[in-house]
Design an enzyme around this catalytic site. Sequence first.
Site, PDB file in Angstrom:
ATOM      1  CE  LYS A  11      -2.027  -1.385   3.430  1.00  0.00           C
ATOM      2  NZ  LYS A  11      -2.677  -1.110   4.814  1.00  0.00           N
ATOM      3  NE  ARG A  87      -6.240  -1.999   9.401  1.00  0.00           N
ATOM      4  CZ  ARG A  87      -5.073  -1.066   9.094  1.00  0.00           C
ATOM      5  NH1 ARG A  87      -5.153  -0.065   8.890  1.00  0.00           N
ATOM      6  NH2 ARG A  87      -3.978  -1.909   8.910  1.00  0.00           N
ATOM      7  NE  ARG A 122       6.550  -3.404   6.761  1.00  0.00           N
ATOM      8  CZ  ARG A 122       5.200  -3.229   6.814  1.00  0.00           C
ATOM      9  NH1 ARG A 122       4.733  -2.629   5.660  1.00  0.00           N
ATOM     10  NH2 ARG A 122       4.412  -3.660   7.775  1.00  0.00           N
ATOM     11  NE  ARG A 153       4.625  -1.098  11.076  1.00  0.00           N
ATOM     12  CZ  ARG A 153       3.382  -1.226  10.344  1.00  0.00           C
ATOM     13  NH1 ARG A 153       3.427  -0.673   8.979  1.00  0.00           N
ATOM     14  NH2 ARG A 153       2.505  -2.034  10.643  1.00  0.00           N
ATOM     15  NE  ARG A 164       0.272  -5.802  11.251  1.00  0.00           N
ATOM     16  CZ  ARG A 164       1.710  -5.330  10.791  1.00  0.00           C
ATOM     17  NH1 ARG A 164       2.648  -6.180  11.301  1.00  0.00           N
ATOM     18  NH2 ARG A 164       1.762  -4.726   9.734  1.00  0.00           N
TER      19      ARG A 164
HETATM   20  P1  ADP Z   1      -0.566  -2.809   8.336  1.00  0.00           P
HETATM   21  O1  ADP Z   1       0.866  -2.717   7.539  1.00  0.00           O
HETATM   22  O2  ADP Z   1      -0.741  -3.717   9.581  1.00  0.00           O
HETATM   23  O3  ADP Z   1      -1.793  -2.616   7.540  1.00  0.00           O
HETATM   24  P2  ADP Z   1      -0.729  -0.059   9.382  1.00  0.00           P
HETATM   25  O4  ADP Z   1       0.522   0.544   9.394  1.00  0.00           O
HETATM   26  O5  ADP Z   1      -1.886   0.287   8.335  1.00  0.00           O
HETATM   27  O6  ADP Z   1      -0.167  -1.407   9.367  1.00  0.00           O
HETATM   28  O7  ADP Z   1      -1.317   0.089  10.831  1.00  0.00           O
HETATM   29  C1  ADP Z   1      -0.500  -0.327  11.963  1.00  0.00           C
HETATM   30  C2  ADP Z   1      -1.749  -0.718  13.193  1.00  0.00           C
HETATM   31  O8  ADP Z   1      -2.359   0.505  13.445  1.00  0.00           O
HETATM   32  C3  ADP Z   1      -2.825  -1.620  12.937  1.00  0.00           C
HETATM   33  O9  ADP Z   1      -2.085  -3.027  13.251  1.00  0.00           O
HETATM   34  C4  ADP Z   1      -3.725  -1.294  13.941  1.00  0.00           C
HETATM   35  O10 ADP Z   1      -3.330  -1.780  15.186  1.00  0.00           O
HETATM   36  C5  ADP Z   1      -3.765   0.298  13.851  1.00  0.00           C
HETATM   37  N1  ADP Z   1      -4.544   0.797  12.924  1.00  0.00           N
HETATM   38  C6  ADP Z   1      -4.175   1.382  11.678  1.00  0.00           C
HETATM   39  N2  ADP Z   1      -5.489   1.833  11.095  1.00  0.00           N
HETATM   40  C7  ADP Z   1      -6.520   1.456  11.779  1.00  0.00           C
HETATM   41  C8  ADP Z   1      -7.828   1.550  11.695  1.00  0.00           C
HETATM   42  N3  ADP Z   1      -8.504   1.952  10.708  1.00  0.00           N
HETATM   43  N4  ADP Z   1      -8.760   0.884  12.798  1.00  0.00           N
HETATM   44  C9  ADP Z   1      -8.161   0.266  13.788  1.00  0.00           C
HETATM   45  N5  ADP Z   1      -6.549   0.082  13.839  1.00  0.00           N
HETATM   46  C10 ADP Z   1      -5.849   0.780  12.935  1.00  0.00           C
END
Ligand code: ADP
Length: 180
Positions: A11, A87, A122, A153, A164
Amino acid sequence: IIICGPPAGGKGTQCELIAQTYGVVHISTGDLLREETRKGTTLGKQAGTFMASGALVPDALMTQLVAARLKEDDVVAKGWLLDGFPRTRNQALNLQEMGILPSAVLVLEVPDEVVQNRIEGRRTDPATGKVYHLTFNPPPAGDAELLKRLEQRKDDTREAMVTRLATYNKNVTDILSFYT
Ligand code: ADP
């Protein structure tokens, strides 16, 4: 524009290209949250525990964060590319209640085994936010300073990844049915 895709599904890379091409503002909720935890804000502290285990942050906190960002001047002027929100079906509903509907919803389809292979290698450069992969997109070997400051991370572990990925696969169907 809304973009959905599994963790480590590419993404970030696609968003950079889309933002450049269409001039929209890339809003990554993961990046917004990591910024809040880094700054040690109340929201950051509340979100940090959920994030470290790979669980979702509660909808109310997320909606508050995204609503505030969508109102900022740059976003209002240029339009937005939402990466990581909504999400859940509830988050999509919250967005709709704010009167916000996307012109397009993009979905990246990447097999589970591919994202599992990507996740452990990563690394992020905290100085620039640039993301590398030790094998597939290695940082320049001669840059000793960069190599020293690269970070992994906290949730890029095999355990958090399982959670996840399972959460993503469960929720993406809800998001797509909401917008189709
Ligand atoms: P990923 O690569 O897991 O998609 P992100 O950087 O998008 O990682 O998100 C990291 C973390 O932030 C998620 O695992 C979650 O804990 C939290 N998070 C991000 N966006 C949302 C959302 N829209 N709703 C709930 N939690 C979120």
